[in-house]
Design an enzyme around this catalytic site. Structure first.
Site, short mmCIF file in Angstrom:
data_model
loop_
_atom_site.label_atom_id
_atom_site.label_comp_id
_atom_site.label_asym_id
_atom_site.label_seq_id
_atom_site.Cartn_x
_atom_site.Cartn_y
_atom_site.Cartn_z
N GLY A 53 -1.41 4.89 13.82
CA GLY A 53 -1.56 4.03 12.65
C GLY A 53 -1.17 2.59 12.96
O GLY A 53 -1.89 1.65 12.60
N GLY A 54 -0.06 2.43 13.63
CA GLY A 54 0.43 1.08 13.94
C GLY A 54 -0.50 0.33 14.88
O GLY A 54 -0.80 -0.84 14.65
N GLY A 59 5.44 3.88 10.69
CA GLY A 59 4.65 5.11 10.72
C GLY A 59 4.29 5.49 12.14
O GLY A 59 5.03 5.21 13.08
N SER A 60 3.13 6.10 12.27
CA SER A 60 2.76 6.67 13.56
C SER A 60 2.28 5.59 14.53
O SER A 60 1.87 4.50 14.15
CB SER A 60 1.64 7.69 13.38
N ARG A 61 2.28 5.95 15.80
CA ARG A 61 1.77 5.06 16.84
C ARG A 61 0.28 4.79 16.64
O ARG A 61 -0.17 3.64 16.78
CB ARG A 61 2.02 5.70 18.20
N LYS A 109 0.89 -1.15 0.00
CA LYS A 109 0.00 0.00 0.00
C LYS A 109 0.93 1.21 0.00
O LYS A 109 1.63 1.48 0.98
CB LYS A 109 -0.89 -0.01 1.25
N CYS A 159 13.08 7.96 12.68
CA CYS A 159 12.59 7.19 13.83
C CYS A 159 13.57 7.26 14.97
O CYS A 159 13.21 7.10 16.13
CB CYS A 159 12.43 5.72 13.47
N GLU A 214 6.63 -0.43 13.16
CA GLU A 214 7.69 0.36 13.79
C GLU A 214 7.10 1.74 13.94
O GLU A 214 6.73 2.38 12.96
CB GLU A 214 8.92 0.31 12.87
N GLU A 274 6.40 11.41 21.28
CA GLU A 274 7.34 11.72 20.21
C GLU A 274 6.90 13.00 19.48
O GLU A 274 5.71 13.16 19.17
CB GLU A 274 7.37 10.55 19.20
#
Lengths: 525, 525
Positions: A245-246, A241-243, A184, A302, A265, A393
């Site tokens: 999103g993950g 990506g972001s927290r 994606k 990151c 990650e 973050e």
């Protein structure tokens, strides 16, 4: 090659019919042609079904075929030439040297995985020969190898348009394992994604592999992304990506009828501990190195050093003064997307608004669009431990210095942290004892511990760990960079008393692949 | 040693104050003394905090210390002598030879993990030396080792009161990795659990390890079990039991603020494929072997052969006739608990009530309590594929034969199956071609593929995989039996440019542990 705004579903190129996507040049906020069509549920299904059809034959290709394919991907990416570099620069605001360096890293990564496939160590072959005379019961012939999990969904990351995107580490390690990949694309760099996707598509064709080995979809995370993760024929997910999103993907995957592993990650503030003797001996040099690491690439890494832990006093004041001087010289840099810029501004505003935090330095400003102005802030260990929001973050060139009353307080701050990708120590020999006391905490908190350097810069090699306890990643048992990343996409199968004719080559008598095998508990080759 | 009905929290023995638990002799339905007190949330917290306090020092014990500890556990269990055997027999209804064999297996397992700890292969050490002259950028010195995850919660299983319980494979592999263990004892064999727990407690003391390395709690899964899995200082879970129980733990663990891995071994019906030529050549012998495997231990094995796939015709009819004759001679056997017996009866009743299923054979009956009467049933491939309920595990000596119209239909049946621990093939050389077509499906479905044997009997060795895709287990990437089980409790940490004085022994120059290390991609010792 021309960018047509098309998805790649196996060997086909398809214009998506769902919500359109258009890249923006973040340096100018201008839209970039062409318009990309987003994918539909039917496109997801078509790509995943092709991947599934390709799986059984792709996973049993010889090591040489799969290694050559990975090398062909690298060659095809290089053959895209300057068009790729220019497009990636336009879509990300990143400078030419960075994009060219990242292209080299991407190709090296594909080649490293080619060497991993050829070595065969990742197959973890174990053979326990039959013991027909054993008492009280005979032992059967038992042979273990790793096999790939199945089709993998990979989500391109915004901050590495090549090395963590369409042909990045997740894709390279999944293909090396023998998993077909459905990517994606990140909507911030669709043109770069299409170009790289066509390079892989071309490598698939040249290597005469089944077309379903690779597909590339465009669309939103909520639609195309969710459909991918929920598809019953997808067996693992790679994401950077972001927290938010993950964790959303983790939840989707855990709630499937058949839960699957998600390798996300996500979030890390990468503490840097300034041990007292090192700070005393070379605070100036450390300050200069730190500002360099903090502001590299507008801090969009990151592993950006978002936290500094030091003992209060004259040495720290001197460090802060040097850092402030250095930071004040740093020009703004274009951030990757307006969204990232806006999130950075919000994070900085929140920090500025925190009564226990004071600003000690700022980089230069600018009125151009999406410019990251660097910043350095200070708070006390007490305030830091009392306020969870200070652990969030801030993606960009901003860092927070935690003033401790003593070096013993470093461990308290470290214990308070969530999981991290990295923990850095600036230390001299006189700091060894204090460091030895801190190390066990850092091992529990981080995937990589480094001395007298800075966390930005992640080597692609065998010993790298780009991972760490939650929320740095969703699965601390793994790394997303380096050769061990292949382990994420494998599972063991044991073969008991299979005739030689039916065994895979990796397990046959005589070791036809000439790989390392553990025979009766002893290494043999 | 006397059984006092006490929990073991570190070095202490504590009578639980929550709901009482009492073992039942399933052969008589009589209660066995003493009464055990269930644990409270405070007991869970005390045990886990002790485990946490022990973690940093236990994980850095030398390989020799940890290996000797595992061997001491084995010795202390053997020293329990006949009291352990008699108590386990009374609590489970299992015969003496089985319990003594299982005790041997449990000790061998502890000793295997001692050898694994000494070999150091599980540390997966990788060293990429510095390349200060490399262009365009130098390479840092990077060294990787695996470290343990943290305290592990282990749930004892009902069907192996020794080998999958207090000192079973989960406990042995977690301790070997360097993880303290808190066991939630299975309420069906609390006396056996206390005896074995005291043996481990004694080994901890004799080896002068911190008391928190091991604790043993009693109580219900819903209370003590849930509290354990939700405790923030528990970092992984090992479980063997029902699908409902395992998925409940998965959900709890996924919904923690910090999700943790759950290794649940749950549900498998272990298909046995009778390839046509083998069935023709030696159907009688296969039928006898099959009935032996099906009825061993009242079928109370995760790998019990609950499904047989064969081509309809005269050969299958002959197989069924032999199997029926054999089965009719099999006496009932006492099941482990009244609950398991009752679930078995429900499962059998559901099968008998299914209009598309016919009964072809039954074992002998009995009026004694909790007696498993074996049974064999037949249905068509079409009916099997149309009815999801026919895939449900019936824990006990009942199996379902699927009649296929052709050998090609075997693959359709296999594709329809959920994940399995095992898949078995009865085959002759003339079946190789048909088997080769079926193997890729079986590899995707099962953790172990075996030929011309039966799935019961799981060797504890390096090449064993006792695992498989969901719902066989919660994590197909792992095994709960064999030396690879240690990998479940480890995560990688990379050390960048650490001075020798601060590196762990596994990573130091000169290889002081004399273990296998991957240096610059090449094996060195």
């Amino acid at each position: 090659m021309t960018i047509l705004g098309e998805m790649l579903i196996g060997a086909r190129a398809v214009k998506g019919t769902s919500a359109p996507i258009q890249a923006i040049n973040p340096a100018t906020n201008e839209k970039l042609e062409p318009v990309f069509g987003g994918g539909t549920q039917a496109d997801v299904d078509a790509a995943v079904k092709l991947a599934w059809q390709a799986f059984d034959s792709f996973r049993e290709t010889s090591p040489e075929v799969r290694a050559s394919f990975l090398e062909a991907c690298a060659d095809e990416i290089l053959a895209l030439g300057d068009e790729l570099v220019q497009r990636a620069m336009a879509e990300t605001g990143l400078p030419q040297a960075r994009i060219e360096g990242e292209r080299g890293r991407t190709m090296n990564q594909l080649r490293l995985f080619a060497s991993v496939v050829r070595s065969g160590n990742y197959l973890d072959v174990r053979i326990d020969p039959a013991m027909p005379e054993r008492q009280p019961l005979p032992r059967n012939d038992l042979r273990l190898r790793m096999i790939p999990l199945g089709p993998v969904a990979v989500f391109g990351a915004s901050n590495f348009p090549l090395a963590f995107s369409v042909a990045g580490g997740d894709t390279a390690s999944a293909l090396a394992a023998g998993c077909p990949v459905v990517v994606k694309a990140h909507s911030a760099h669709p043109g770069t994604s299409e170009l790289v996707g066509r390079a892989i598509q071309s490598a698939v064709a040249k290597c005469q592999l089944p077309e379903g080995v690779f597909s590339l979809l465009f669309g939103s995370g909520r639609e195309v992304g969710s459909e991918l993760v929920k598809h019953p024929l997808i067996k693992a997910v790679g994401f950077t990506g972001s927290r938010a999103g993950g964790t959303a993907l983790m939840e989707l995957a855990a709630n499937r009828p058949e839960p699957i592993p998600v390798y996300a990650e996500m979030s890390s503030i990468n503490p840097v501990f300034l041990m007292p003797e090192a700070l005393k001996a070379r605070g100036d040099a450390i300050a200069k190195g730190f500002v360099g690491s903090l502001t590299m690439g507008a801090g969009q890494f990151c592993t950006n050093p978002g936290l500094v832990i030091a003992q209060s006093g004259a040495e720290l004041d001197a460090f802060l003064a040097t850092a402030a001087t250095e930071l004040s010289k740093v020009a703004t840099q274009t951030m990757l997307t307006p969204g990232i810029f806006s999130a950075y501004c919000s994070g900085v505003d929140q920090l500025k608004g925190n009564a226990s935090v004071r600003e000690v330095a700022a980089g230069q400003g600018s009125d151009a669009p999406n410019q990251c102005q660097a910043g350095l802030y200070v708070t006390s260990a007490e305030a830091f431990i009392a306020d969870e929001s200070l652990c969030d973050e801030i993606f960009g060139s901003t860092s927070l210095v935690i003033e401790c009353k003593s070096v013993e307080e470093f461990a308290r701050v470290a214990e308070h942290l969530e999981g991290q990708l990295t923990a850095t120590l600036q230390l001299d020999e006189a700091d060894y004892a204090a460091t030895a006391a801190l190390l066990p905490v850092l091992e529990r908190k981080a995937g990589r511990i480094l001395c007298n350097g800075f966390p930005t810069g992640v080597e692609v090699c065998h010993a790298m760990v780009h991972g760490g306890p939650f929320p740095a990643t969703s699965d601390s048992r793994t790394t997303s960079v380096g050769s061990a990343a292949i382990n994420r996409f494998l599972r063991p199968v044991c073969y008991q008393d299979l005739p030689q004719a039916l065994l895979p080559d990796a397990l046959k008598d005589g070791n036809p692949l000439a790989i390392r095998r553990l025979v009766d508990g002893q290494d043999q080759r």
